[in-house]
Enzyme design. Sequence first.
Site, short mmCIF file in Angstrom:
data_model
loop_
_atom_site.label_atom_id
_atom_site.label_comp_id
_atom_site.label_asym_id
_atom_site.label_seq_id
_atom_site.Cartn_x
_atom_site.Cartn_y
_atom_site.Cartn_z
N ASP A 119 0.87 -1.18 0.00
CA ASP A 119 0.00 0.00 0.00
C ASP A 119 0.91 1.23 0.00
O ASP A 119 1.71 1.41 0.92
CB ASP A 119 -0.88 -0.02 1.25
N ASP A 155 4.20 -0.50 -8.46
CA ASP A 155 3.62 0.19 -9.60
C ASP A 155 3.45 1.67 -9.30
O ASP A 155 3.17 2.46 -10.20
CB ASP A 155 2.25 -0.41 -9.93
#
Length: 216
Positions: A119, A155
Amino acid sequence: MGKDKLKRFAEIATFDNVVELEAGKPFKGNWAKEFFKNDNPVVLELACGKGEYTVNLAKMFPDKNFIGIDYKGNRIWRGAKTAVEEGIKNVGFLRIQIENITDYFGDHEVDEIWITFPDPQPQISREKKRLTAPRFLDKYKLILKEGGYINLKTDNDGLHEYTAGVIDAGGLKLHVRTEDVYNSEHLNEVLSIKTYYEKKYLQSAKNINYLKFSFV
């Protein structure tokens, strides 16, 4: 809580390759000898999710021990079940909050750390919760062996930039940095392991960032 989650929680309680919160800290400082029954190096995957990286690394390197760490048991269930079904003995899972990691591993017990698609905690107010924030790196430094690597695959461009800044500001040693690992000279068998979400990112043409660094 859904029936599937309840079923998974009940099932992982029967798995020998999963250590949960209530189990205490029986292996601190002795994961290799007491949990894996060998003297091989110990490698961690933090925020492992379903454990794709943990399991695939274990298959690639049978002479190392791999532990996937996550707080959500219904996610760990998938990786742990795969390891059981395929008879992979050099993989385990630990269900804890990562901020408590030094309670579960001894000084310089770990050879390498992987952080795969965590996260990103993009809000400035949540910076301290990023797994590459200085307060977390201070904990990793205690459990990592001298020269041990930390790998971040993400990402999220913001987390990549933030981590590069932390590395620079902290005087850490940067070994590899790329904003597009799949179109870089650094791509290898290990970095080619793809998680479920990573495959989705790649299908949408999202670049995948990678950093490899260590403490001086």
